[in-house]
Design an enzyme around this catalytic site. Sequence first.
Site, PDB file in Angstrom:
ATOM      1  N   GLU A  48       4.604  -0.306   9.357  1.00 33.48           N
ATOM      2  CA  GLU A  48       3.149  -0.335   9.604  1.00 33.48           C
ATOM      3  C   GLU A  48       2.840  -1.197  10.821  1.00 33.48           C
ATOM      4  OE1 GLU A  48       1.364  -1.744   5.982  1.00 33.48           O
ATOM      5  OE2 GLU A  48       2.327  -0.181   4.817  1.00 33.48           O
ATOM      6  N   ARG A 102      12.178  -2.442 -14.786  1.00 32.09           N
ATOM      7  CA  ARG A 102      13.368  -3.277 -14.997  1.00 32.09           C
ATOM      8  C   ARG A 102      13.576  -3.544 -16.480  1.00 32.09           C
ATOM      9  NH1 ARG A 102      11.933  -8.158 -11.252  1.00 32.09           N
ATOM     10  NH2 ARG A 102      10.012  -7.459 -12.185  1.00 32.09           N
ATOM     11  N   HIS A 141      -3.073   1.443   4.271  1.00 33.65           N
ATOM     12  CA  HIS A 141      -2.872   0.277   3.402  1.00 33.65           C
ATOM     13  C   HIS A 141      -4.205  -0.264   2.885  1.00 33.65           C
ATOM     14  CE1 HIS A 141       0.262  -3.080   2.534  1.00 33.65           C
ATOM     15  NE2 HIS A 141      -0.704  -3.121   1.641  1.00 33.65           N
ATOM     16  N   GLY A 173       4.181  -2.939 -13.962  1.00 33.27           N
ATOM     17  CA  GLY A 173       3.494  -4.226 -14.060  1.00 33.27           C
ATOM     18  C   GLY A 173       2.015  -3.989 -14.327  1.00 33.27           C
ATOM     19  N   ARG A 174       1.218  -4.972 -13.963  1.00 32.63           N
ATOM     20  CA  ARG A 174      -0.223  -4.859 -14.249  1.00 32.63           C
ATOM     21  C   ARG A 174      -0.848  -3.629 -13.608  1.00 32.63           C
ATOM     22  NH1 ARG A 174       0.406 -10.352 -12.867  1.00 32.63           N
ATOM     23  NH2 ARG A 174       0.156  -9.488 -10.792  1.00 32.63           N
ATOM     24  N   ILE A 175      -0.464  -3.342 -12.352  1.00 33.09           N
ATOM     25  CA  ILE A 175      -1.088  -2.206 -11.657  1.00 33.09           C
ATOM     26  C   ILE A 175      -0.606  -0.888 -12.261  1.00 33.09           C
ATOM     27  CG2 ILE A 175      -1.284  -1.015  -9.435  1.00 33.09           C
ATOM     28  CD1 ILE A 175      -1.061  -3.829  -8.099  1.00 33.09           C
ATOM     29  N   ILE A 192       1.847   3.379  -3.366  1.00 29.48           N
ATOM     30  CA  ILE A 192       0.848   2.340  -3.076  1.00 29.48           C
ATOM     31  C   ILE A 192       1.509   0.961  -3.122  1.00 29.48           C
ATOM     32  CG2 ILE A 192      -1.189   3.596  -3.894  1.00 29.48           C
ATOM     33  CD1 ILE A 192      -0.778   1.815  -6.515  1.00 29.48           C
ATOM     34  N   ALA A 193       2.855   0.935  -3.069  1.00 31.44           N
ATOM     35  CA  ALA A 193       3.587  -0.327  -3.248  1.00 31.44           C
ATOM     36  C   ALA A 193       3.864  -0.978  -1.895  1.00 31.44           C
ATOM     37  CB  ALA A 193       4.866  -0.062  -4.028  1.00 31.44           C
ATOM     38  N   ARG A 194       5.006  -0.655  -1.329  1.00 32.07           N
ATOM     39  CA  ARG A 194       5.368  -1.134   0.003  1.00 32.07           C
ATOM     40  C   ARG A 194       6.137  -0.018   0.688  1.00 32.07           C
ATOM     41  NH1 ARG A 194       2.156  -4.412  -0.252  1.00 32.07           N
ATOM     42  NH2 ARG A 194       2.314  -6.687  -0.162  1.00 32.07           N
TER      43      ARG A 194
HETATM   44  C1  8YV Z   1      -3.036  -6.437   1.005  1.00 31.01           C
HETATM   45  C2  8YV Z   1      -1.351  -5.778  -0.626  1.00 31.01           C
HETATM   46  O1  8YV Z   1      -3.137  -7.745   0.630  1.00 31.01           O
HETATM   47  O2  8YV Z   1      -1.927  -7.347  -2.273  1.00 31.01           O
HETATM   48  C3  8YV Z   1      -1.040  -6.773  -1.669  1.00 31.01           C
HETATM   49  O3  8YV Z   1       0.168  -6.975  -1.906  1.00 31.01           O
HETATM   50  O4  8YV Z   1      -0.522  -5.135  -0.106  1.00 31.01           O
HETATM   51  C4  8YV Z   1      -2.779  -5.579  -0.197  1.00 31.01           C
HETATM   52  O5  8YV Z   1      -3.672  -5.828  -1.211  1.00 31.01           O
HETATM   53  C5  8YV Z   1      -4.278  -6.024   1.670  1.00 31.01           C
HETATM   54  O6  8YV Z   1      -4.034  -4.811   2.237  1.00 31.01           O
HETATM   55  C6  8YV Z   1      -4.743  -6.975   2.711  1.00 31.01           C
HETATM   56  O7  8YV Z   1      -3.797  -7.089   3.737  1.00 31.01           O
END
Ligand code: 8YV
Length: 337
Positions: free
Chosen positions: A272, A182, A290, A160-162, A241-243
Site C-alpha cells: 500500500e 489458532r 484500507h 478474534g473480535r472482528i 480486511i486484515a493486512r
Molecule cells: C487503520 C487498521 O488503523 O486498526 C487497524 O489495524 O488497519 C486500520 O483501522 C486505519 O486504517 C487508520 O490507518
Amino acid sequence: MSSPHHRPRVWVSRPLFDDILDRLREHADVDVEDDDRDWTREQMAQRLRDKAGAILGVADPVDASVLAHAPLLRAVANRGVGYNNLDLAALSAAGVVATNTPGVLDETTADFAWALMLATARRVTEAERYLRAGQWKGMSFHILLGGDVHGRTLGILGMGRIGQAIARRAVGFRMPVIYHNRSRLDDAIERDCGARYVDRDTLLREADFLVLTVPMTAQTRHIVGTAELALMKRDAFLINIARGGVVDDAALVAALAQGRIAGAGLDVFEREPAVPPEMLALDNVVLTPHIASASLATRRAMAAMAVDNLIAALGYGPNAGHPPNVLNADSSLARGG
Ligand code: 8YV
C-alpha cells in the site's frame, strides 16, 4: 503543574482530529504532521530523536534501528488495532511502552466486511462503472448477473473480535458459518456466533465467502497463496480486511484472471498504497483504500483511545502510569525508572 520546560514533546505522525489532540496538548508539546505520508525508518528516527511519545499510524515502523536514535522516547500509541509496524521486543528492551486500540473498531470493521461481500458478489462497483460510462441502454434481463450472498457458506479465517462480529451478522442472511483459528473458541462463543470450527483445508474447500481477519505475523504471511486458492470453490469469493501481506497478491491476481475463484473484495494490499496494475484491470474485484474502520464515529473513538493511552503512558490523566491498552507489559513505564 510542571513548568513548560518539563512538558514532554510528542510527535503525531499523521493528521488527527484536532479537538481530540487538544486533550494531549494539555500535557505535552505536540508536533502534528499535516500530511499523510509513509515514513521510512530513517525519517522516523529523525522525527523521534527529541520526543517522549508518539501517536502512530499502523504503517509507521518502529524497531531497534529507530529506537537507537530516540533516547527520550517512553511511549508509542498506535491509532489502530493492528501492530505489525511495531517491534515489541525491541520496544520492551528499550523500555518503551506500546499501545493499540482494540475493541472500538470491531463492529464498524465487520460492517465493512459485509459491504465487500455484498459488493463483490452482486457486482456493485462494476455495475456503477457501467452506468456512469453510459453503457446502460435499457432494461436487460441478462446484465451483471452476480452470485447470491444469502444462504451460502461464510468461512472466517481468524476468529478474534472482528471475525466474531462478522459471524454474528450471518443470521439474517441464513448463512451457515464455519471458521478456523489458532485455537478453537469456547462453546458459548461458538453458539453466540453460530459458528462451527473446522480445519483450515475444510474452511478453504467449503467457504463460499472466505473472509480473512487474521493479524499480520510471521505465521500468517501469505497464509493464502497459490495452494490455498486452488482449494477454494470456483464460485467462491475472497474478502481481505486484515493486512495485505496475509495474501500473496501475485497468486491472487493469477487465480482471479484464470477464473479459479469468482472474485475478491480487498481493502488491504501488500505494498500500500500501490495496487498491482493487473488487479486494477480486473472487473471481478472490488478494491478499497484500507477503509474498513473508517466511519467517522469509529475513527474518532480510535483517535481518542490512542490519545488516552499516550497521556496515561506519559504519566498524566486518570490512568497515569497505567495506559489501558498496553501491548508490551514487559516494558518498564519509564526509561531508567
Ligand atoms: C487503520 C487498521 O488503523 O486498526 C487497524 O489495524 O488497519 C486500520 O483501522 C486505519 O486504517 C487508520 O490507518
